[in-house]
Scaffold this active site. Sequence first.
Site, mmCIF file in Angstrom:
data_model
loop_
_atom_site.group_PDB
_atom_site.id
_atom_site.type_symbol
_atom_site.label_atom_id
_atom_site.label_comp_id
_atom_site.label_asym_id
_atom_site.label_seq_id
_atom_site.Cartn_x
_atom_site.Cartn_y
_atom_site.Cartn_z
ATOM 1 C CG HIS A 186 -3.097 2.384 -2.328
ATOM 2 N ND1 HIS A 186 -3.114 2.228 -0.957
ATOM 3 C CD2 HIS A 186 -4.157 1.682 -2.793
ATOM 4 C CE1 HIS A 186 -4.141 1.476 -0.610
ATOM 5 N NE2 HIS A 186 -4.801 1.126 -1.705
ATOM 6 C CG ASN B 177 0.417 -3.985 12.710
ATOM 7 O OD1 ASN B 177 0.876 -3.516 11.673
ATOM 8 N ND2 ASN B 177 -0.388 -3.302 13.513
ATOM 9 C CB ALA C 65 8.068 -4.550 10.617
ATOM 10 C CD GLN D 277 -2.509 -1.259 2.680
ATOM 11 O OE1 GLN D 277 -3.570 -0.640 2.879
ATOM 12 N NE2 GLN D 277 -1.921 -1.973 3.623
HETATM 13 C C1 BV8 Z 1 -12.015 2.281 -3.835
HETATM 14 C C2 BV8 Z 1 -2.817 7.048 -1.161
HETATM 15 C C3 BV8 Z 1 -13.675 1.699 -5.378
HETATM 16 C C4 BV8 Z 1 -1.366 7.126 -1.446
HETATM 17 C C5 BV8 Z 1 -4.294 5.739 0.186
HETATM 18 C C6 BV8 Z 1 -16.650 6.373 -0.472
HETATM 19 C C7 BV8 Z 1 -16.393 6.480 -1.839
HETATM 20 C C8 BV8 Z 1 -15.519 5.639 -2.465
HETATM 21 C C9 BV8 Z 1 -14.843 4.684 -1.743
HETATM 22 C C10 BV8 Z 1 -15.078 4.614 -0.392
HETATM 23 C C11 BV8 Z 1 -15.985 5.419 0.249
HETATM 24 N N1 BV8 Z 1 -16.007 5.084 1.564
HETATM 25 C C12 BV8 Z 1 -15.140 4.071 1.776
HETATM 26 C C13 BV8 Z 1 -14.581 3.778 0.600
HETATM 27 C C14 BV8 Z 1 -13.582 2.803 0.372
HETATM 28 C C15 BV8 Z 1 -12.233 3.460 0.688
HETATM 29 C C16 BV8 Z 1 -11.861 3.001 2.091
HETATM 30 O O1 BV8 Z 1 -11.414 1.898 2.234
HETATM 31 N N2 BV8 Z 1 -12.091 3.850 3.085
HETATM 32 C C17 BV8 Z 1 -11.808 3.410 4.451
HETATM 33 C C18 BV8 Z 1 -11.091 4.493 5.219
HETATM 34 C C19 BV8 Z 1 -13.114 2.988 5.089
HETATM 35 N N3 BV8 Z 1 -11.295 2.960 -0.293
HETATM 36 C C20 BV8 Z 1 -11.090 3.652 -1.412
HETATM 37 O O2 BV8 Z 1 -11.576 4.734 -1.655
HETATM 38 C C21 BV8 Z 1 -10.205 2.937 -2.419
HETATM 39 N N4 BV8 Z 1 -10.862 2.911 -3.677
HETATM 40 O O3 BV8 Z 1 -12.631 1.759 -2.944
HETATM 41 O O4 BV8 Z 1 -12.445 2.306 -5.135
HETATM 42 C C22 BV8 Z 1 -14.699 2.774 -5.402
HETATM 43 C C23 BV8 Z 1 -14.457 3.951 -6.080
HETATM 44 C C24 BV8 Z 1 -15.459 4.900 -6.158
HETATM 45 C C25 BV8 Z 1 -16.671 4.674 -5.537
HETATM 46 C C26 BV8 Z 1 -16.882 3.490 -4.819
HETATM 47 C C27 BV8 Z 1 -15.896 2.538 -4.766
HETATM 48 C C28 BV8 Z 1 -8.887 3.651 -2.548
HETATM 49 C C29 BV8 Z 1 -8.135 3.573 -1.256
HETATM 50 C C30 BV8 Z 1 -6.728 4.118 -1.432
HETATM 51 C C31 BV8 Z 1 -6.564 5.363 -0.610
HETATM 52 N N5 BV8 Z 1 -5.203 5.847 -0.746
HETATM 53 N N6 BV8 Z 1 -3.075 6.208 -0.006
HETATM 54 C C32 BV8 Z 1 -0.673 7.862 -0.333
HETATM 55 O O5 BV8 Z 1 -0.846 9.089 -0.272
HETATM 56 O O6 BV8 Z 1 0.042 7.208 0.425
HETATM 57 S S1 BV8 Z 1 -4.694 5.015 1.647
HETATM 58 C C33 BV8 Z 1 -3.414 5.008 2.772
HETATM 59 O O7 BV8 Z 1 -3.936 4.549 4.037
HETATM 60 C C34 BV8 Z 1 -2.380 3.974 2.453
HETATM 61 O O8 BV8 Z 1 -2.132 3.854 1.084
HETATM 62 C C35 BV8 Z 1 -2.898 2.711 3.046
HETATM 63 O O9 BV8 Z 1 -3.556 1.939 2.077
HETATM 64 C C36 BV8 Z 1 -3.968 3.155 3.981
HETATM 65 C C37 BV8 Z 1 -3.832 2.481 5.312
HETATM 66 O O10 BV8 Z 1 -2.674 2.872 5.865
HETATM 67 P P1 BV8 Z 1 -1.610 1.823 6.467
HETATM 68 O O11 BV8 Z 1 -0.603 1.576 5.411
HETATM 69 O O12 BV8 Z 1 -2.271 0.641 7.063
HETATM 70 O O13 BV8 Z 1 -0.999 2.758 7.581
HETATM 71 P P2 BV8 Z 1 -1.645 3.099 9.004
HETATM 72 O O14 BV8 Z 1 -0.928 4.296 9.515
HETATM 73 O O15 BV8 Z 1 -3.137 3.127 8.906
HETATM 74 O O16 BV8 Z 1 -1.265 1.832 9.881
HETATM 75 C C38 BV8 Z 1 0.105 1.536 10.135
HETATM 76 C C39 BV8 Z 1 0.121 0.280 10.979
HETATM 77 O O17 BV8 Z 1 1.489 -0.101 11.188
HETATM 78 C C40 BV8 Z 1 -0.489 0.491 12.366
HETATM 79 O O18 BV8 Z 1 -1.298 -0.633 12.660
HETATM 80 C C41 BV8 Z 1 0.742 0.552 13.296
HETATM 81 O O19 BV8 Z 1 0.457 -0.018 14.552
HETATM 82 C C42 BV8 Z 1 1.718 -0.321 12.556
HETATM 83 N N7 BV8 Z 1 3.126 0.029 12.812
HETATM 84 C C43 BV8 Z 1 3.662 1.273 12.995
HETATM 85 N N8 BV8 Z 1 5.000 1.162 13.137
HETATM 86 C C44 BV8 Z 1 5.302 -0.161 13.022
HETATM 87 C C45 BV8 Z 1 4.117 -0.882 12.813
HETATM 88 N N9 BV8 Z 1 4.084 -2.225 12.664
HETATM 89 C C46 BV8 Z 1 5.264 -2.875 12.720
HETATM 90 N N10 BV8 Z 1 6.454 -2.246 12.912
HETATM 91 C C47 BV8 Z 1 6.510 -0.901 13.058
HETATM 92 N N11 BV8 Z 1 7.704 -0.305 13.247
#
Ligand code: BV8
Length: 240
Positions: free
Chosen positions: A118, A212, A230, A100
């Site tokens: 992404h 994680n 990690a 991602q």
């Molecule tokens: C889609 C961009 C079909 C690049 C990202 C309304 C309209 C349309 C769609 C939706 C809607 N409502 C909901 C949706 C679906 C939506 C979605 O899923 N929303 C969620 C929030 C509910 N998805 C979309 O829109 C996707 N497209 O569905 O298309 C569609 C289209 C139109 C109409 C209908 C359907 C597109 C999603 C892509 C979004 N773009 N990034 C950028 O700028 O980077 S998302 C971004 O956050 C990331 O790319 C990643 O995917 C996402 C999650 O982040 P994580 O990578 O998990 O990071 P996070 O900080 O959250 O977590 C880190 C983890 O690591 C934590 O658990 C932490 O504890 C852990 N950690 C930290 N340090 C360590 C560690 N673990 C181990 N070791 C460490 N050292």
Amino acid sequence: MKEQFTRARTFLESARSIGVLTGAGISAESGLKTFRDSGGLWEDHSIEQVATPEGFARDPQRVWAFYNARRKAAHAALPNAAHQALARLEERCRLTILTQNIDGLHQKAGSRNVVELHGSIWKVRCTGCGLVSSEQPIELPPLPHCTSCRNLLRPHVVWFGEQLDVDILRAAQGVVEACDLFLVVGTSAVVQPAASYPFIASHRGKPVIEVNKEKTPVSEIASISLLGLAGEILPEIIPA
Ligand code: BV8
């Protein structure tokens, strides 16, 4: 925990084909911000403003400031021991990373089979002619324009509300179906469709290993869930 590490090592050594899903957590020890941790990107940026097409249409300069800062940080970042462990594992068995992340650190660590779900922070796309290019300076101008058609350039990434590339979706589905082990590293598993892959793998009877820092929805269905960093855990379960 020791026994869990041994189990994970055994799974990884006997797997013939491994699918991996990574998120921002795998790049945290390289100094890059995650999204949802404290101090994360979504703490001082609104998703709506910097990670949706509507936000870009409303204020492209704000979006470019957000991505230019991340380009600068990603350029300075080095792969950490977790990225390196996955690159090492790819030498030993068939392995594809569904990331991602847009930082390019898996490729910098030497991983070859990387599917950027992404997009990539190193690619820009013209909003006019659609030309995708990666030949850009680290920091682009505040409002970069296409050299061939003069239209505004945007980051070649997938924002919320945007569809993932259909070839990428097909490739990801293929990885989940073909693997006999699915490894999940550093993701909060909340964003779809990426977050669905561990669940699909589990529904198809594949063992799922999660690494994680905290529990996530994947922890409920993982065969093994290893809590911690990690950069410390992966080298333990993927020995040099
Ligand atoms: C889609 C961009 C079909 C690049 C990202 C309304 C309209 C349309 C769609 C939706 C809607 N409502 C909901 C949706 C679906 C939506 C979605 O899923 N929303 C969620 C929030 C509910 N998805 C979309 O829109 C996707 N497209 O569905 O298309 C569609 C289209 C139109 C109409 C209908 C359907 C597109 C999603 C892509 C979004 N773009 N990034 C950028 O700028 O980077 S998302 C971004 O956050 C990331 O790319 C990643 O995917 C996402 C999650 O982040 P994580 O990578 O998990 O990071 P996070 O900080 O959250 O977590 C880190 C983890 O690591 C934590 O658990 C932490 O504890 C852990 N950690 C930290 N340090 C360590 C560690 N673990 C181990 N070791 C460490 N050292």
